[in-house]
Write a protein that holds these residues in place. Structure first.
Motif, PDB file in Angstrom:
ATOM      1  N   LEU A 192     -27.410  83.545  -9.622  1.00  0.00           N
ATOM      2  CA  LEU A 192     -28.254  82.547  -8.958  1.00  0.00           C
ATOM      3  C   LEU A 192     -27.465  81.792  -7.890  1.00  0.00           C
ATOM      4  N   GLY A 193     -26.236  81.425  -8.189  1.00  0.00           N
ATOM      5  CA  GLY A 193     -25.394  80.739  -7.206  1.00  0.00           C
ATOM      6  C   GLY A 193     -25.010  81.625  -6.035  1.00  0.00           C
ATOM      7  N   SER A 194     -24.899  82.931  -6.269  1.00  0.00           N
ATOM      8  CA  SER A 194     -24.492  83.839  -5.185  1.00  0.00           C
ATOM      9  C   SER A 194     -25.583  84.019  -4.138  1.00  0.00           C
ATOM     10  N   PHE A 195     -26.834  83.704  -4.488  1.00  0.00           N
ATOM     11  CA  PHE A 195     -27.905  83.822  -3.494  1.00  0.00           C
ATOM     12  C   PHE A 195     -27.673  82.873  -2.320  1.00  0.00           C
ATOM     13  N   ARG A 196     -27.127  81.710  -2.570  1.00  0.00           N
ATOM     14  CA  ARG A 196     -26.843  80.762  -1.477  1.00  0.00           C
ATOM     15  C   ARG A 196     -25.589  81.163  -0.694  1.00  0.00           C
ATOM     16  N   ARG A 197     -24.603  81.687  -1.389  1.00  0.00           N
ATOM     17  CA  ARG A 197     -23.357  82.073  -0.720  1.00  0.00           C
ATOM     18  C   ARG A 197     -23.484  83.366   0.075  1.00  0.00           C
ATOM     19  N   TYR A 198     -24.403  84.235  -0.334  1.00  0.00           N
ATOM     20  CA  TYR A 198     -24.583  85.530   0.330  1.00  0.00           C
ATOM     21  C   TYR A 198     -26.048  85.704   0.735  1.00  0.00           C
ATOM     22  N   PRO A 199     -26.484  84.997   1.769  1.00  0.00           N
ATOM     23  CA  PRO A 199     -27.894  85.079   2.183  1.00  0.00           C
ATOM     24  C   PRO A 199     -28.154  86.287   3.080  1.00  0.00           C
ATOM     25  N   VAL A 200     -29.419  86.503   3.387  1.00  0.00           N
ATOM     26  CA  VAL A 200     -29.810  87.486   4.398  1.00  0.00           C
ATOM     27  C   VAL A 200     -29.377  86.911   5.743  1.00  0.00           C
ATOM     28  N   ARG A 259     -29.353  91.032   1.664  1.00  0.00           N
ATOM     29  CA  ARG A 259     -28.546  90.883   0.453  1.00  0.00           C
ATOM     30  C   ARG A 259     -29.373  90.320  -0.694  1.00  0.00           C
ATOM     31  N   THR A 260     -28.953  90.644  -1.898  1.00  0.00           N
ATOM     32  CA  THR A 260     -29.439  89.981  -3.113  1.00  0.00           C
ATOM     33  C   THR A 260     -28.202  89.372  -3.770  1.00  0.00           C
ATOM     34  N   GLY A 261     -27.743  88.282  -3.187  1.00  0.00           N
ATOM     35  CA  GLY A 261     -26.525  87.665  -3.691  1.00  0.00           C
ATOM     36  C   GLY A 261     -25.390  88.669  -3.641  1.00  0.00           C
ATOM     37  N   ARG A 262     -24.662  88.763  -4.752  1.00  0.00           N
ATOM     38  CA  ARG A 262     -23.549  89.714  -4.821  1.00  0.00           C
ATOM     39  C   ARG A 262     -23.964  91.073  -5.361  1.00  0.00           C
ATOM     40  N   LEU A 263     -25.223  91.212  -5.772  1.00  0.00           N
ATOM     41  CA  LEU A 263     -25.659  92.477  -6.372  1.00  0.00           C
ATOM     42  C   LEU A 263     -25.711  93.624  -5.378  1.00  0.00           C
ATOM     43  N   ASP A 320     -37.432 106.536  -0.683  1.00  0.00           N
ATOM     44  CA  ASP A 320     -36.640 106.042   0.441  1.00  0.00           C
ATOM     45  C   ASP A 320     -36.821 104.534   0.685  1.00  0.00           C
ATOM     46  N   MET A 321     -37.406 103.835  -0.272  1.00  0.00           N
ATOM     47  CA  MET A 321     -37.600 102.380  -0.194  1.00  0.00           C
ATOM     48  C   MET A 321     -36.637 101.706  -1.170  1.00  0.00           C
ATOM     49  N   VAL A 322     -35.978 100.658  -0.712  1.00  0.00           N
ATOM     50  CA  VAL A 322     -35.135  99.846  -1.584  1.00  0.00           C
ATOM     51  C   VAL A 322     -35.816  98.488  -1.721  1.00  0.00           C
ATOM     52  N   ASN A 323     -36.050  98.073  -2.963  1.00  0.00           N
ATOM     53  CA  ASN A 323     -36.692  96.793  -3.233  1.00  0.00           C
ATOM     54  C   ASN A 323     -35.626  95.811  -3.691  1.00  0.00           C
ATOM     55  N   LEU A 324     -35.262  94.885  -2.811  1.00  0.00           N
ATOM     56  CA  LEU A 324     -34.248  93.883  -3.118  1.00  0.00           C
ATOM     57  C   LEU A 324     -34.855  92.603  -3.684  1.00  0.00           C
ATOM     58  N   ALA A 325     -36.142  92.608  -3.952  1.00  0.00           N
ATOM     59  CA  ALA A 325     -36.825  91.402  -4.430  1.00  0.00           C
ATOM     60  C   ALA A 325     -36.541  91.110  -5.899  1.00  0.00           C
ATOM     61  N   LEU A 326     -35.852  92.009  -6.584  1.00  0.00           N
ATOM     62  CA  LEU A 326     -35.519  91.864  -8.000  1.00  0.00           C
ATOM     63  C   LEU A 326     -36.774  91.661  -8.832  1.00  0.00           C
ATOM     64  N   ALA A 327     -36.967  90.489  -9.407  1.00  0.00           N
ATOM     65  CA  ALA A 327     -38.080  90.258 -10.337  1.00  0.00           C
ATOM     66  C   ALA A 327     -39.308  89.671  -9.653  1.00  0.00           C
ATOM     67  N   SER A 328     -39.347  89.630  -8.332  1.00  0.00           N
ATOM     68  CA  SER A 328     -40.453  89.028  -7.582  1.00  0.00           C
ATOM     69  C   SER A 328     -41.175  90.076  -6.745  1.00  0.00           C
ATOM     70  N   TRP A 329     -42.367  89.722  -6.292  1.00  0.00           N
ATOM     71  CA  TRP A 329     -43.076  90.563  -5.337  1.00  0.00           C
ATOM     72  C   TRP A 329     -42.470  90.292  -3.961  1.00  0.00           C
ATOM     73  N   PRO A 330     -42.138  91.322  -3.193  1.00  0.00           N
ATOM     74  CA  PRO A 330     -41.500  91.105  -1.890  1.00  0.00           C
ATOM     75  C   PRO A 330     -42.402  90.368  -0.902  1.00  0.00           C
ATOM     76  N   LYS A 377     -37.687  89.582  -1.014  1.00  0.00           N
ATOM     77  CA  LYS A 377     -38.375  88.298  -1.196  1.00  0.00           C
ATOM     78  C   LYS A 377     -37.538  87.250  -0.475  1.00  0.00           C
ATOM     79  N   LEU A 378     -38.091  86.704   0.609  1.00  0.00           N
ATOM     80  CA  LEU A 378     -37.379  85.698   1.397  1.00  0.00           C
ATOM     81  C   LEU A 378     -38.056  84.348   1.270  1.00  0.00           C
ATOM     82  N   ASP A 379     -37.279  83.286   1.428  1.00  0.00           N
ATOM     83  CA  ASP A 379     -37.818  81.931   1.335  1.00  0.00           C
ATOM     84  C   ASP A 379     -38.762  81.613   2.488  1.00  0.00           C
TER      85      ASP A 379
END
Length: 149
Positions: free
Chosen positions: A47-55, A65-69, A95-105, A129-131
């Motif tokens: 959760l903290g890495s989302f702020r340190r590693y943004p899109v 990015r999805t944080g450090r994942l 050929d699609m990568v879903n970086l939204a993790l547990a959310s709808w993109p 999933k972007l803010d």
């Protein structure tokens, strides 16, 4: 969603700890507690890495990015466009990568040239999933126009 998952994990950790103490004793409770604590710490760090590693968009490269994942870098010139609609079937394409993790993109970026994942898999679209998807759309549209697309 990761924050909600973190909250649920903390509550689960406490409840399971009490049940294991009552049923199996302190030794088992310590082992299970350490496992649960490692999961909670991992989620908190994610959760903290989302702020340190943004899109980011810098030097002609969009880095999703999805944080450090996960991190996927795409040259702006390889962006074919942004989708306005998508469904669950589209999100499961090979050929699609879903970086939204547990959310709808909230955004889907289509690529004119595939980029390779770390495992060598060709990627032609990225969902995330972007803010602020409206600001993302505006930035990509402005950069695409500047590059003649």
């Amino acid at each position: 969603m990761i924050g909600v998952l973190l909250g649920i994990a903390i509550v689960e950790m406490l409840v399971v700890h009490l049940v294991v103490v009552a049923l199996l004793g302190w030794v088992a409770a310590v082992v299970v507690g350490l496992l649960d604590l490692s999961v909670v710490i991992s989620l908190a760090l994610l959760l903290g890495s989302f702020r340190r590693y943004p899109v980011t968009i810098a030097d002609g490269v969009l880095t999703m990015r999805t944080g450090r994942l996960k991190s996927i870098a795409v040259p702006i010139t390889d962006i074919a466009g942004l989708r306005t609609t998508w469904n669950a079937v589209a999100l499961r394409q090979k050929d699609m990568v879903n970086l939204a993790l547990a959310s709808w993109p909230s955004v889907v970026v289509d690529l004119s040239e595939p980029v390779l994942s770390r495992r060598g898999k060709p990627i032609r679209a990225i969902a995330h999933k972007l803010d602020d998807p409206a600001a993302f759309h505006a930035a990509i549209t402005a950069l695409s126009a500047a590059h003649g697309h």
